[in-house]
Design a protein around this motif. Sequence first.
Motif, mmCIF file in Angstrom:
data_model
loop_
_atom_site.group_PDB
_atom_site.id
_atom_site.type_symbol
_atom_site.label_atom_id
_atom_site.label_comp_id
_atom_site.label_asym_id
_atom_site.label_seq_id
_atom_site.Cartn_x
_atom_site.Cartn_y
_atom_site.Cartn_z
ATOM 1 N N PRO A 1 0.031 1.496 5.624
ATOM 2 C CA PRO A 1 0.899 0.331 5.417
ATOM 3 C C PRO A 1 2.353 0.604 5.801
ATOM 4 C CG PRO A 1 -0.558 0.649 3.549
ATOM 5 C CD PRO A 1 -0.666 1.884 4.395
ATOM 6 N N HIS B 1 -2.840 -5.212 4.105
ATOM 7 C CA HIS B 1 -3.127 -4.043 3.258
ATOM 8 C C HIS B 1 -4.283 -3.249 3.841
ATOM 9 C CE1 HIS B 1 -6.920 -5.323 1.273
ATOM 10 N NE2 HIS B 1 -6.430 -6.549 1.397
ATOM 11 N N TYR C 1 1.863 5.946 -5.324
ATOM 12 C CA TYR C 1 1.366 4.688 -4.759
ATOM 13 C C TYR C 1 0.065 4.206 -5.414
ATOM 14 C CZ TYR C 1 -1.729 7.667 -1.864
ATOM 15 O OH TYR C 1 -2.652 8.577 -1.421
ATOM 16 N N THR D 1 -7.334 -0.028 2.546
ATOM 17 C CA THR D 1 -8.299 0.150 1.462
ATOM 18 C C THR D 1 -8.010 1.378 0.611
ATOM 19 O OG1 THR D 1 -9.762 1.210 3.087
ATOM 20 C CG2 THR D 1 -10.203 -1.094 2.556
ATOM 21 N N SER E 1 5.354 -0.851 -2.391
ATOM 22 C CA SER E 1 4.752 0.452 -2.613
ATOM 23 C C SER E 1 5.442 1.118 -3.798
ATOM 24 C CB SER E 1 4.840 1.319 -1.358
ATOM 25 O OG SER E 1 4.061 2.490 -1.490
ATOM 26 N N VAL F 1 -5.332 2.221 -0.924
ATOM 27 C CA VAL F 1 -4.539 1.876 -2.103
ATOM 28 C C VAL F 1 -5.401 1.288 -3.218
ATOM 29 C CG1 VAL F 1 -3.965 -0.508 -1.463
ATOM 30 C CG2 VAL F 1 -2.309 0.878 -2.753
ATOM 31 N N GLY G 1 0.797 -1.222 0.000
ATOM 32 C CA GLY G 1 0.000 0.000 0.000
ATOM 33 C C GLY G 1 0.826 1.266 0.000
ATOM 34 N N GLU G 2 0.204 2.331 0.480
ATOM 35 C CA GLU G 2 0.765 3.661 0.323
ATOM 36 C C GLU G 2 1.890 3.966 1.307
ATOM 37 O OE1 GLU G 2 -2.897 4.012 3.008
ATOM 38 O OE2 GLU G 2 -2.337 2.944 1.180
ATOM 39 N N SER H 1 -3.197 0.017 -8.880
ATOM 40 C CA SER H 1 -2.806 -0.588 -7.613
ATOM 41 C C SER H 1 -3.844 -1.600 -7.136
ATOM 42 C CB SER H 1 -2.597 0.489 -6.551
ATOM 43 O OG SER H 1 -1.419 1.237 -6.804
ATOM 44 N N LEU I 1 -3.064 -5.418 -6.143
ATOM 45 C CA LEU I 1 -3.481 -5.944 -4.841
ATOM 46 C C LEU I 1 -4.253 -7.249 -4.992
ATOM 47 C CD1 LEU I 1 -3.954 -5.836 -1.796
ATOM 48 C CD2 LEU I 1 -5.869 -4.263 -2.233
#
Length: 288
Positions: free
Chosen positions: A21, A116, A94, A118, A39, A120, A4-5, A126, A130
């Motif tokens: 994350p 993870h 990201y 949400t 990321s 992202v 994630g971000e 992305s 994921l």
Amino acid sequence: MVFGEVLFDNFGDKRVLGGAPFNVAWHLQGFGLSPCLISRVGRDSLGEEVLASMEEWGMDTRGIQIDDNYPTGTVNVEIEAGEPNFHILAEQAYDFIEADAALKVYSEIAPTLLYHGTLVARNGVSAGTLQKLRDKAPAVFMDINLRPPWWQADTVIQLLEKIRWVKVNEQELATVAKLVKLPADAADKVRRCFENEMLIVTCGDKGASFFDGEQNTTGKAPSVVDVADTVGAGDAFSAVTIMGLWHGWDQQVILERALQFAAEICRVQGATVSDPAFYRQYEKEWAK
């Protein structure tokens, strides 16, 4: 593996590395669990700062992709009545985490747990990456973070389906329950609806609860008199919960330690601490 971000929280007079994350990965590294963060950052000075900070902290950087078109993520944070308001910018690096590179790192590591959030999943690139990682992961821990306007009901519902662990705060629980036409406080019904093994609900200074249908567990939050801000408290809670699940701690022990660490993070500005001794004190205390 943490997906994630990674971004910078701008507090006006101070800039702090963040992103849920990233915060979780940072804490897990602090506690010696050596996570791999997947990321993406921009080819800019902020991206270089992310990588330098991770390397200095001893973190694995092979999962950090470099983007030539989009900047390293930034968020403007305003503290109002002790609570953070997040102004999240669109089209950040990201949002464009590429699948091939992420899957390559996944194959090298073969992780047993994928964490993870949400946020992202707000962008298709992305979100697609994921989903490919989730399809491979033997266990998923998802921390719902509903930041308007950066979430959609159908995406959240899809992400909730049949994963092992889900963490929400009480406001997010009410939102999710409403999406599936359940009462706002029907935590275990929400868990059963999505076939999750455990639903973790945090309630700020009131504490938190684990719902697994068999051993529902509740813990009280310690009082904090010198709060700097509550940014990242939930991420601190998630990190210790993951560590407790990893080590097989009793549920009540996990709750107490996660709440203790989250409360301590409220005493610092921002979501992370760069002093290894900060983490060692908890390791020594918990080892007793």
